[in-house]
Design an enzyme around this catalytic site. Structure first.
Site, mmCIF file in Angstrom:
data_model
loop_
_atom_site.group_PDB
_atom_site.id
_atom_site.type_symbol
_atom_site.label_atom_id
_atom_site.label_comp_id
_atom_site.label_asym_id
_atom_site.label_seq_id
_atom_site.Cartn_x
_atom_site.Cartn_y
_atom_site.Cartn_z
ATOM 1 N N THR A 27 0.884 -1.210 -0.004
ATOM 2 C CA THR A 27 0.111 -0.006 -0.025
ATOM 3 C C THR A 27 0.932 1.001 0.059
ATOM 4 O O THR A 27 2.086 1.050 0.236
ATOM 5 C CB THR A 27 -0.962 0.178 1.152
ATOM 6 N N ALA A 56 3.282 -1.087 4.571
ATOM 7 C CA ALA A 56 2.324 -0.005 5.241
ATOM 8 C C ALA A 56 3.446 1.197 5.178
ATOM 9 O O ALA A 56 4.506 0.871 5.842
ATOM 10 C CB ALA A 56 1.642 -0.076 6.485
ATOM 11 N N VAL A 82 7.416 -2.274 6.947
ATOM 12 C CA VAL A 82 7.446 -0.636 7.003
ATOM 13 C C VAL A 82 7.916 -0.268 5.556
ATOM 14 O O VAL A 82 9.179 -0.590 5.353
ATOM 15 C CB VAL A 82 8.111 -0.108 8.150
ATOM 16 N N LYS A 83 7.402 0.529 4.871
ATOM 17 C CA LYS A 83 7.790 1.386 3.730
ATOM 18 C C LYS A 83 8.248 2.658 3.782
ATOM 19 O O LYS A 83 7.512 3.332 4.736
ATOM 20 C CB LYS A 83 6.353 1.462 2.807
ATOM 21 N N ILE A 84 9.413 2.841 3.529
ATOM 22 C CA ILE A 84 9.969 3.941 3.847
ATOM 23 C C ILE A 84 10.962 4.646 2.484
ATOM 24 O O ILE A 84 11.370 3.799 1.569
ATOM 25 C CB ILE A 84 11.539 3.774 4.822
#
Ligand code: G3P
Length: 221
Positions: A27, A56, A82-84
């Site tokens: 997402t 996310a 975790v998307k960074i």
């Protein structure tokens, strides 16, 4: 090759998951903004539906903010990734977050060098956006070609997660190159399963069968 869905829409995810096609979900803030409800609850529902990683994304742009969001997101479910974003502070945050044992997907990657740095910082997934490169007249798939070779050369652990996929041809090309994961919008997955000759062939089989049943009442299954 693993297939991820690039959407925050639970109904779509469920539809394709029931076909056994969904290995994970990605997402981003734009995709979540299309849905109704509380962000954490949307992510929690997706994590419950899918037996695989669910990305996310953080919305802070500084190291401390990203790390704090990452810790919060990781508590939602054990399969949260975790998307960074691929910015200098993002690389610092990737290092911190991944060293805590939280998997990181570095997003907004537009060059193989960026991907190489993301892998070095500790990313578990690197997300090159091929469609957006195509949009500005570059060949997005070239970044995938380069990263597949680099991953092989150095035995990088980070998975190449081909993102910003615009059609079935992108999936096919990425698969031929040996990229580990393709994340695609649901309509691309739908298009991958369609072929006019399949529909025409099925129609003919059923028409022939129904005609024969009328002509030969003894014919049964
Ligand atoms: O989730 C990241 C990426 O797949 C976005 O794709 O179509 O907005 O360029 P797109």
């Amino acid at each position: 090759m693993k297939f991820y869905l690039d959407t925050a829409n639970l109904a779509s995810i469920r539809k394709y998951n029931q076909m056994g096609l969904v290995d994970g979900v990605t997402t981003n803030p734009s995709l979540v903004a299309k849905e109704q409800g509380v962000f954490e609850e949307i992510i929690a529902s997706i994590c419950k539906e899918v037996n695989g990683p669910v990305s996310a994304e953080v919305v802070s742009t500084d190291h401390d903010g990203m790390v704090s969001e990452a810790k919060h997101l990781a508590k939602i479910a054990p399969n949260v990734v975790v998307k960074i974003p691929m910015i200098p502070e993002g690389l610092r945050a990737t290092r911190t977050v991944s060293s805590m044992g939280i998997p990181v997907n570095v997003t907004l990657v537009f060059s193989a060098n960026q991907g190489l740095l993301a892998a070095k910082a500790g990313a578990s997934y690197i997300s090159p956006f091929i469609g957006r490169l195509d949009d500005i007249g570059q060949r997005g798939m070239e970044v995938i070609e380069d990263l597949v070779v680099i991953k092989r050369n150095y035995g990088l652990k980070a998975e190449i997660l081909v993102a910003s996929i615009r059609g079935p041809q992108h999936v096919l090309e990425a698969a031929k190159l040996g990229a580990g994961i393709a994340t695609m919008p649901p309509d691309v997955m739908e298009k991958m399963m369609m072929h006019p000759l399949t529909d025409a062939g099925l129609k003919k089989f059923l028409d022939d069968w129904n005609r024969a049943k009328k002509e030969k009442p003894s014919l049964t299954v």
